[in-house]
Design a protein around this motif. Sequence first.
Motif, PDB file in Angstrom:
ATOM      1  N   TYR A  59       0.950  -1.077   0.148  1.00 20.39           N
ATOM      2  CA  TYR A  59       0.080  -0.108   0.247  1.00 20.39           C
ATOM      3  C   TYR A  59       0.878   1.396  -0.141  1.00 20.39           C
ATOM      4  O   TYR A  59       1.856   1.351   0.808  1.00 20.39           O
ATOM      5  CB  TYR A  59      -0.718   0.163   1.141  1.00 20.39           C
ATOM      6  N   PHE A  61       0.409   5.360  -0.035  1.00 20.76           N
ATOM      7  CA  PHE A  61      -0.722   6.294   0.489  1.00 20.76           C
ATOM      8  C   PHE A  61       0.014   7.638   0.903  1.00 20.76           C
ATOM      9  O   PHE A  61       0.721   7.823   1.314  1.00 20.76           O
ATOM     10  CB  PHE A  61      -1.690   5.741   1.508  1.00 20.76           C
ATOM     11  N   ASP A  62      -0.971   8.787   0.529  1.00 15.91           N
ATOM     12  CA  ASP A  62      -0.873  10.216   1.030  1.00 15.91           C
ATOM     13  C   ASP A  62      -1.983  10.669   1.242  1.00 15.91           C
ATOM     14  O   ASP A  62      -2.921  11.336   0.069  1.00 15.91           O
ATOM     15  CB  ASP A  62      -0.046  10.714  -0.022  1.00 15.91           C
ATOM     16  N   ASN A  63      -2.792  10.936   2.582  1.00 15.64           N
ATOM     17  CA  ASN A  63      -4.131  11.261   2.679  1.00 15.64           C
ATOM     18  C   ASN A  63      -5.065  10.288   2.194  1.00 15.64           C
ATOM     19  O   ASN A  63      -4.933   9.249   2.332  1.00 15.64           O
ATOM     20  CB  ASN A  63      -4.157  12.664   2.233  1.00 15.64           C
ATOM     21  N   ASP A  64      -5.976  11.051   1.143  1.00 11.35           N
ATOM     22  CA  ASP A  64      -6.898  10.095   0.556  1.00 11.35           C
ATOM     23  C   ASP A  64      -6.413   9.542  -0.869  1.00 11.35           C
ATOM     24  O   ASP A  64      -7.122   8.630  -1.557  1.00 11.35           O
ATOM     25  CB  ASP A  64      -8.314  10.776   0.145  1.00 11.35           C
ATOM     26  N   LYS A  65      -5.366   9.765  -1.028  1.00 14.45           N
ATOM     27  CA  LYS A  65      -4.398   8.991  -2.539  1.00 14.45           C
ATOM     28  C   LYS A  65      -4.081   7.821  -1.906  1.00 14.45           C
ATOM     29  O   LYS A  65      -3.189   7.772  -1.110  1.00 14.45           O
ATOM     30  CB  LYS A  65      -3.496  10.272  -3.087  1.00 14.45           C
ATOM     31  N   TYR A  66      -3.957   6.711  -2.539  1.00 17.96           N
ATOM     32  CA  TYR A  66      -3.427   5.498  -2.333  1.00 17.96           C
ATOM     33  C   TYR A  66      -3.393   4.511  -3.568  1.00 17.96           C
ATOM     34  O   TYR A  66      -4.096   4.679  -4.508  1.00 17.96           O
ATOM     35  CB  TYR A  66      -4.199   4.877  -1.333  1.00 17.96           C
ATOM     36  N   TYR A  92      -6.833   1.831  -6.620  1.00 18.04           N
ATOM     37  CA  TYR A  92      -6.081   2.771  -6.564  1.00 18.04           C
ATOM     38  C   TYR A  92      -7.129   4.186  -6.611  1.00 18.04           C
ATOM     39  O   TYR A  92      -7.945   4.184  -7.211  1.00 18.04           O
ATOM     40  CB  TYR A  92      -4.878   3.052  -7.636  1.00 18.04           C
ATOM     41  N   ASN A  93      -6.525   5.202  -5.893  1.00 20.18           N
ATOM     42  CA  ASN A  93      -7.062   6.635  -6.226  1.00 20.18           C
ATOM     43  C   ASN A  93      -5.980   7.431  -6.112  1.00 20.18           C
ATOM     44  O   ASN A  93      -5.361   8.014  -5.224  1.00 20.18           O
ATOM     45  CB  ASN A  93      -7.895   6.806  -4.970  1.00 20.18           C
TER      46      ASN A  93
END
Length: 283
Positions: A59, A61-66, A92-93
Amino acid sequence: MRFLLLPLLLGWSVLTHAQLLTGVWGGIRTQNAGGCFPTYSTELHIIYMQNNSFMGNVYSFDNDKYTKINFTGKYNPLTNRIVIIENAVLQYNVPDSCVPCIKTYELILSRNGQAESLQGEWHGHEMGNNHDCQPGKISLSRLGKSNFPVDVYQNDTLARMQKELKLQNRQKEVVQSIPIDTAFIKIELYDNAEIDDDTVSVFLNNTLLLYRKRLTGKPLVLDVNVFPNTDYELMMYAENLGRIPPNTSLMVITAGRKRYQLHLSSTEQKSAVVKFKYERGNK
């Protein structure tokens, strides 16, 4: 005899150390200038390992980005070098201007007392094409608990079977909750008393591990790697009741130096469940 024993002990030490790669590793992954983010938080889940080969999920991730990407890897116990190759993006987002990167990691395992770390570099290409990503570095240490759900290892055949399963909605009956102090447990299932063609399917955290297996005097064996501070639920689902209802079994759980014997009973209305949790330092 002393000289024969030494290589055996060294071999055992290497094997044990390799097995201990399973678990959660977390830290920071950086990316050179030109990448979408200069710094990412990263969690590496090594969920299964055998003969110095392993697999799992990573995983970033950076806040809501993942992103969630599965991987395979190899460990060299002589050099402590690890190579991890990502395979497929599972979730992914990311911003529209970014593309998830399929990465290869080259890491070194090091240990300082009880502290363990994985450090090295990575490179890769964009998902869906061969455009190179900006490479970077990565530094991870072992974590006591994951920020993400922990997957249970399941082979491809069982994964395909589970997609086709249509289970009856049955009540779960908890037989026992067991605290364990090791990341590796062995589970053996026997028919209880008279062998009468009882057949079961077994699930761990809703993941199918045994499908329609007949219980006999010879055990069905599961070797399970578990993560610390994670709840596990093992469910025995009766596929039939045998010639002498209900469907009964003897479950033997070996966890380190401890051994548990449990008598389970499942019917068409209820499934027997055993819960366990690995708590480090719980001796």
